[in-house]
Design an enzyme around this catalytic site. Structure first.
Site, PDB file in Angstrom:
ATOM      1  N   GLU A 145      -2.984  -1.700  32.855  1.00 15.19           N
ATOM      2  CA  GLU A 145      -1.430  -0.855  33.160  1.00 15.19           C
ATOM      3  C   GLU A 145      -0.170  -0.977  31.726  1.00 15.19           C
ATOM      4  O   GLU A 145       0.438  -0.122  32.192  1.00 15.19           O
ATOM      5  CB  GLU A 145      -1.373  -1.383  33.599  1.00 15.19           C
ATOM      6  CG  GLU A 145       0.117  -1.339  35.367  1.00 15.19           C
ATOM      7  CD  GLU A 145       0.145  -2.023  35.934  1.00 15.19           C
ATOM      8  OE1 GLU A 145       0.214  -2.989  35.398  1.00 15.19           O
ATOM      9  OE2 GLU A 145       0.830  -1.755  37.071  1.00 15.19           O
ATOM     10  N   GLY A 201      -7.174  -4.221  47.592  1.00 11.45           N
ATOM     11  CA  GLY A 201      -7.410  -5.778  47.609  1.00 11.45           C
ATOM     12  C   GLY A 201      -6.706  -7.189  46.836  1.00 11.45           C
ATOM     13  O   GLY A 201      -7.860  -7.215  46.775  1.00 11.45           O
ATOM     14  N   SER A 247      -3.326  -8.976  45.975  1.00  6.41           N
ATOM     15  CA  SER A 247      -2.767  -9.851  46.429  1.00  6.41           C
ATOM     16  C   SER A 247      -2.603 -10.386  47.645  1.00  6.41           C
ATOM     17  O   SER A 247      -3.043 -10.080  48.872  1.00  6.41           O
ATOM     18  CB  SER A 247      -0.874  -9.612  46.188  1.00  6.41           C
ATOM     19  OG  SER A 247      -0.916  -8.870  45.350  1.00  6.41           O
TER      20      SER A 247
END
Lengths: 364, 388
Positions: free
Chosen positions: B239, B121, B123
């Site tokens: 990432e 959670g 954006s």
């Protein structure tokens, strides 16, 4: 897994950069550019003394015995400095002789190429305008165990300065062979001319019944040898382009920081900073592809053709775009310095020609 | 410079390959219990959470082993190593770094066992690229936080059991990165409402998540109150190396090449069209460039240096390719590319197969930082241009 340079390679880079900064700053580059063969004898001697000319020639033949990754480090720097010299050309000739020459040929030619007293180049292109074995039609008529060459090579790099040519020809109408031809051989006529890249010279070479004795013919399958040499050439040229692009990016980024308009540095605008970020992406990705290709030359030769093509493809397609970006960031104070860079990109469009407008030193 | 593996690394690669041969046979894949068996056997190998420290049940795999494992799995087109994707990628590493012992005991084994899904959670409607401006509010009330606000573009929210949630506990801060607090919230808590968003490709992977006086026990605070930004930064750093994506991209390109070979345009295969060939070769060189950039980043990591902004390079390539593959496939296929599913009376498998890919690019292009954000990062942090 180690995709990094060794300490020695980093030293080679910094020594090269320092030498070029001291001995061939832009003012000197411009002077050399204007000389007939874009070659400065004293500088050439200095390069020979540093071992650059025989970098990839083995030690038994007067060279430094280093590899293609080292050569690419060197060429990135000479590309950065826009050094006018037949360094690439004369690095390809010993590659041909080292890989495909007899012991006798190596003994005869390599030491003089290493010390700079001889300059070599690869004479490939012909009327066909096809870079590769398919484009070779220069006739080699059998004669006394050797051949007689008739025909013309075009757009040969540094042919005016070179003392010997590696010449692919069609032997007896059949297969491709590579001959070593000395520039002063009977029947050889070269005609130099300037092209859009003013740091380089090219020439046509006319062969009129030029004798190539059997001991001047390289061994092995000429088609494969030519393909291999063209891959090496692609790696070498890409190295210069990557170096030039890197400098382009450096100059343009600095200008974007210094140049103030509307009360702020223009580099603050995304319209300027984003294309510069794209240039960075292009330079670094090209560099990755380049160094892998250079590594393949000796460590994984079977992967070289694809690796070299990918490297050159990426660099060539992006360097003209980046040059144009460098222009749009620095315009209207486009200096001769940055236009010279652009010429190295081999951009086929006339808009990258040197500007005749009064030059400023803002960027240089 | 050396692109070869060490003997130990080669041995590990061979171990992975033989595991793949044993567990990923075409017949085996048809077994109805295939997925369950797969998850069990990779868990036994400790390849789930392979980069997690062994003391938390992970594989303790070194950087190089991680790359080998991921690359081989990706080449083989294998199922994921564990299905709690967000848990493995974001939540687990954050809990390992910032969690209490109790949180580690409670959550890490479940993530490794693929017990349930997590969602992230982050954006909000008003906070996307500028994530730190987030407003979803949490107020301490005794042993609980009371959460009010909204999240959006939350992947997998409708089938997740837990959410890792960034909230604002303090609005009176000079730097908006302060005053953010990270909470672990059970999705079936009273006051949580999930509304799936149907995207243009027709899937409902994303959702809006609403919080109306949701009470979260203080023991579910991750890290310190007001220091939640650090938790996300650590998580986001995983990432961007891009290496494991390359095998997937190679396979995507191969599929487009096959499409070009079997599709006829103007009386000849589309693969003979110079324009198409040029685009395919550009994509090929870019993917190889990504692989090699990845090797350079990897070299840096292996030397113990921290990766920073340079990984934005591959993110930009990835964004280009996501759009390019979609557009290229549509262009090759021509008018028929407009089908979103294969009509019942047609037997051409290509019909309806490419549109969803072409419509699915925003998730890849925007997720984890838009291209323009990546360009800002490169320009400001690497080239040193002035900040906006």
């Amino acid at each position: 897994m180690n995709f990094g340079l060794t300490e020695e390679q980093e030293v080679l880079r910094s020594v090269t950069r320092r030498f070029l900064d001291e001995r061939a700053p832009m003012a000197t580059v411009r002077e050399i550019m204007e000389s007939p063969e874009a070659l400065d004898e004293k500088l050439w001697t200095g390069m020979a003394e540093l071992g650059w000319l025989g970098l990839v020639i083995d030690e038994d033949h007067g060279g430094a015995g280093l590899g293609w990754v080292d050569l690419v480090v060197l060429l990135e720097e000479t590309g950065r400095g826009l050094l006018p010299s037949p360094l690439i050309s004369t690095s390809l000739a010993p590659a041909a002789i080292s890989e495909f020459g007899t012991a006798e040929q190596k003994q005869r030619y390599l030491p003089s190429l290493a010390d700079g007293s001889a300059i070599g180049t690869l004479a490939v292109l012909e009327e066909s305008d096809v870079v590769g074995p398919d484009g070779i039609a220069l006739s080699g008529t059998p004669d006394d165990g050797g051949y007689r060459l008739n025909g013309t090579k075009r757009f040969v790099h540094d042919a005016g300065a070179a003392t010997l040519f590696i010449v692919p020809f069609l032997a007896d109408g059949n297969d491709i062979k590579l001959g070593i031809v000395e520039a002063n051989a009977e029947g050889v006529a070269t005609k130099s001319y300037a092209t859009m890249d003013e740091t380089k010279r090219m020439a046509d070479i006319a062969f009129d019944n030029v004798p190539v004795s059997s001991d001047a013919v390289l061994t092995g399958d000429g088609t494969a040898a030519l393909a291999r040499l063209l891959d090496l050439a692609a790696v070498a040229v890409t190295a210069e382009m990557v170096g030039a692009m890197d400098k382009d990016l450096e100059i343009t980024s600095q200008y974007a920081k210094d140049r103030v308009q509307f009360d702020q540095p223009i580099g603050k605008y995304q319209g300027v900073k984003h294309p510069l970020a794209e240039m960075y992406v292009d330079v670094e990705t090209s560099r990755s592809l380049l160094y892998y290709a250079a590594w393949c030359v000796q460590e994984q030769p079977e992967s070289l053709p694809l690796a070299a093509a990918r490297a050159k493809r990426t660099r060539a397609s992006r360097s003209s775009a980046s040059a144009s970006m460098a222009y749009s960031c620095t315009a209207p104070s486009v200096s001769r310095r940055s236009t010279t860079f652009s010429c190295i990109s081999n951009a086929p469009s006339g808009r990258f020609r040197r500007s005749e407008t009064p030059t400023t030193t803002t960027v240089a | 410079m050396d692109f070869n593996l060490t003997p130990e690394e080669e041995a590990f690669r061979d171990e992975v390959r033989s595991f793949i041969r044993e567990h990923l046979s075409p017949e085996g894949r048809k077994d109805p219990n295939f997925m369950g068996n797969w998850l069990k056997s990779v868990r036994e190998k400790r390849w789930v959470g392979f980069n997690w420290p062994a003391e938390y049940g992970g594989g303790g795999g070194g950087i190089m082993e991680q790359v080998i494992l991921k690359e081989e799995m990706s080449k083989a087109g294998g199922p994921p190593l564990g299905t709690s994707m967000m848990g493995l990628q974001w939540v687990g590493p954050a809990i390992i770094e910032y969690g209490t012992e109790e949180q580690k005991q409670q959550f890490l084994p479940d993530i490794l066992d693929s017990a349930y899904q997590w969602c992230t959670g982050y954006s909000e409607p008003g906070s996307g690229s500028d994530l730190a401006s987030l407003q979803c509010k949490a107020v301490r009330d005794g042993d609980e936080y009371v959460v009010n606000g909204q999240k959006i573009w939350t992947s997998g929210a409708s089938y997740s059991k837990w959410i890792i949630l960034l909230t604002r506990t303090d609005s009176d801060v000079e730097d908006k990165h302060d005053g953010i607090t990270c909470l672990l919230v059970e999705m079936d808590s009273p006051g949580v409402e999930v509304r799936p968003i149907k995207n243009m490709a027709g899937s409902s992977h994303f959702a809006e998540v609403f919080f109306d006086n949701v009470r979260v026990p203080v023991k579910n605070l991750l890290g310190e109150e007001g220091k939640g930004w650090a938790v996300t930064v650590s998580a986001l750093a995983h990432e961007r190396s891009g290496i494991s994506e390359v095998a997937g991209l190679i396979s995507q390109l191969a599929q487009v090449v096959q499409l070009a070979k079997r599709t006829r345009k103007n009386g000849r295969p589309a693969s003979e069209d110079p324009g198409i060939r040029r685009r395919l070769s550009k994509a090929d060189a870019m993917i190889e460039g990504m692989r090699l950039n990845g090797q350079r980043f990897l070299t840096k990591q292996l030397k113990g240096e921290k990766l920073s902004s340079e990984t934005s390079i591959n993110k930009l390539h990835r964004a280009f390719l996501a759009i390019e593959f979609g557009e290229l496939a549509l262009e090759i296929q021509g008018s028929a590319s407009q089908y979103t599913s294969r009509p019942a009376d047609e037997d051409d498998d290509d019909l309806g197969r490419w549109a969803s890919g072409a419509l699915g690019w925003p998730a890849v292009v925007i997720g984890g930082g838009t291209p323009n954000i990546q360009r800002n990062i490169i320009a400001e942090r690497i080239l040193g241009l002035p900040k906006d």
